[in-house]
Design a protein around this motif. Structure first.
Motif, PDB file in Angstrom:
ATOM      1  N   PHE A   2       0.833  -1.189   0.000  1.00  6.96           N
ATOM      2  CA  PHE A   2       0.000   0.000   0.000  1.00  6.96           C
ATOM      3  C   PHE A   2       0.871   1.244   0.000  1.00  6.96           C
ATOM      4  CE2 PHE A   2       0.853  -0.305   4.511  1.00  6.96           C
ATOM      5  CZ  PHE A   2       0.958   1.018   4.904  1.00  6.96           C
ATOM      6  N   VAL A   3       0.307   2.325  -0.482  1.00  2.00           N
ATOM      7  CA  VAL A   3       0.931   3.647  -0.419  1.00  2.00           C
ATOM      8  C   VAL A   3      -0.142   4.594   0.072  1.00  2.00           C
ATOM      9  CG1 VAL A   3       2.011   5.508  -1.723  1.00  2.00           C
ATOM     10  CG2 VAL A   3       2.446   3.139  -2.370  1.00  2.00           C
ATOM     11  N   GLU A   4       0.186   5.382   1.054  1.00  2.00           N
ATOM     12  CA  GLU A   4      -0.755   6.402   1.521  1.00  2.00           C
ATOM     13  C   GLU A   4      -0.010   7.720   1.650  1.00  2.00           C
ATOM     14  OE1 GLU A   4      -0.820   6.045   6.329  1.00  2.00           O
ATOM     15  OE2 GLU A   4      -2.076   4.637   5.243  1.00  2.00           O
ATOM     16  N   PHE A   5      -0.749   8.796   1.618  1.00  2.00           N
ATOM     17  CA  PHE A   5      -0.104  10.090   1.725  1.00  2.00           C
ATOM     18  C   PHE A   5      -0.846  10.974   2.712  1.00  2.00           C
ATOM     19  CE2 PHE A   5      -3.497  11.260  -1.071  1.00  2.00           C
ATOM     20  CZ  PHE A   5      -3.725  12.601  -0.835  1.00  2.00           C
ATOM     21  N   SER A   6      -0.105  11.918   3.233  1.00  2.00           N
ATOM     22  CA  SER A   6      -0.657  12.973   4.078  1.00  2.00           C
ATOM     23  C   SER A   6      -0.161  14.289   3.520  1.00  2.00           C
ATOM     24  CB  SER A   6      -0.173  12.827   5.519  1.00  2.00           C
ATOM     25  OG  SER A   6      -0.594  11.604   6.064  1.00  2.00           O
ATOM     26  N   ALA A   7      -1.031  15.261   3.449  1.00  2.00           N
ATOM     27  CA  ALA A   7      -0.650  16.574   2.913  1.00  2.00           C
ATOM     28  C   ALA A   7      -0.961  17.645   3.936  1.00  2.00           C
ATOM     29  CB  ALA A   7      -1.397  16.842   1.609  1.00  2.00           C
ATOM     30  N   TYR A   8       0.011  18.482   4.176  1.00  2.00           N
ATOM     31  CA  TYR A   8      -0.110  19.601   5.088  1.00  2.00           C
ATOM     32  C   TYR A   8       0.447  20.829   4.382  1.00  2.00           C
ATOM     33  CZ  TYR A   8      -0.236  15.604   8.240  1.00  2.00           C
ATOM     34  OH  TYR A   8      -0.534  14.404   8.819  1.00  2.00           O
ATOM     35  N   THR A   9       0.359  21.965   4.983  1.00  2.00           N
ATOM     36  CA  THR A   9       0.919  23.174   4.397  1.00  2.00           C
ATOM     37  C   THR A   9       2.408  22.977   4.155  1.00  2.00           C
ATOM     38  OG1 THR A   9      -0.708  24.527   5.552  1.00  2.00           O
ATOM     39  CG2 THR A   9       1.232  25.658   4.702  1.00  2.00           C
ATOM     40  N   VAL A  11       4.036  20.533   3.013  1.00  2.00           N
ATOM     41  CA  VAL A  11       4.576  19.200   3.312  1.00  2.00           C
ATOM     42  C   VAL A  11       3.700  18.132   2.663  1.00  2.00           C
ATOM     43  CG1 VAL A  11       5.070  17.526   5.121  1.00  2.00           C
ATOM     44  CG2 VAL A  11       5.510  19.938   5.532  1.00  2.00           C
ATOM     45  N   ILE A  12       4.341  17.181   1.998  1.00  2.34           N
ATOM     46  CA  ILE A  12       3.663  15.979   1.505  1.00  2.34           C
ATOM     47  C   ILE A  12       4.455  14.801   2.040  1.00  2.34           C
ATOM     48  CG2 ILE A  12       3.058  14.590  -0.504  1.00  2.34           C
ATOM     49  CD1 ILE A  12       2.826  17.171  -2.085  1.00  2.34           C
ATOM     50  N   GLN A  13       3.779  13.886   2.720  1.00  7.91           N
ATOM     51  CA  GLN A  13       4.430  12.703   3.256  1.00  7.91           C
ATOM     52  C   GLN A  13       3.843  11.463   2.595  1.00  7.91           C
ATOM     53  OE1 GLN A  13       3.546  13.266   7.429  1.00  7.91           O
ATOM     54  NE2 GLN A  13       5.545  14.190   7.797  1.00  7.91           N
ATOM     55  N   LEU A  14       4.711  10.570   2.139  1.00  2.86           N
ATOM     56  CA  LEU A  14       4.292   9.310   1.537  1.00  2.86           C
ATOM     57  C   LEU A  14       4.743   8.168   2.434  1.00  2.86           C
ATOM     58  CD1 LEU A  14       5.354  10.015  -2.140  1.00  2.86           C
ATOM     59  CD2 LEU A  14       3.061  10.174  -1.174  1.00  2.86           C
ATOM     60  N   TYR A  15       3.853   7.210   2.639  1.00  4.52           N
ATOM     61  CA  TYR A  15       4.154   6.039   3.446  1.00  4.52           C
ATOM     62  C   TYR A  15       3.824   4.792   2.633  1.00  4.52           C
ATOM     63  CZ  TYR A  15       3.942   9.430   7.242  1.00  4.52           C
ATOM     64  OH  TYR A  15       4.143  10.519   8.038  1.00  4.52           O
ATOM     65  N   SER A  16       4.673   3.775   2.757  1.00  2.00           N
ATOM     66  CA  SER A  16       4.419   2.514   2.068  1.00  2.00           C
ATOM     67  C   SER A  16       4.981   1.372   2.898  1.00  2.00           C
ATOM     68  CB  SER A  16       5.067   2.520   0.688  1.00  2.00           C
ATOM     69  OG  SER A  16       4.883   1.271   0.067  1.00  2.00           O
ATOM     70  N   ASN A  17       4.421   0.197   2.713  1.00  2.00           N
ATOM     71  CA  ASN A  17       4.957  -0.978   3.386  1.00  2.00           C
ATOM     72  C   ASN A  17       5.909  -1.742   2.470  1.00  2.00           C
ATOM     73  OD1 ASN A  17       3.070  -2.018   1.623  1.00  2.00           O
ATOM     74  ND2 ASN A  17       2.221  -3.480   3.077  1.00  2.00           N
TER      75      ASN A  17
END
Length: 66
Positions: A2-9, A11-17
């Motif tokens: 999986f790949v998920e992301f979080s977006a903030y002002t 900042v973009i963060q990507l997470y994967s297993n």
């Protein structure tokens, strides 16, 4: 996988297993990702003739430089 992301002002963060780093096999690249960020202060556009899944077509339509 999986790949998920979080977006903030600012900042973009990507997470994967899984390790999704670019892999080159016989000179051909795999798992190479690109992303486009559009400012939210502009008027929205819609175009049926643009293939938004095609980076080059979207880049040309939006008149973006590398």
């Amino acid at each position: 996988m999986f790949v998920e992301f979080s977006a903030y002002t600012q900042v973009i963060q990507l997470y994967s297993n899984a390790d999704l780093s670019t892999v080159t096999v016989n000179g051909k690249k795999y798992q190479q990702f690109r992303y486009m960020i559009f400012p939210g202060n502009g008027a929205a556009k819609s175009a049926d003739r643009v293939n938004w899944a095609d980076y080059a077509a979207a880049k040309t339509y939006l008149r973006l430089n590398d």
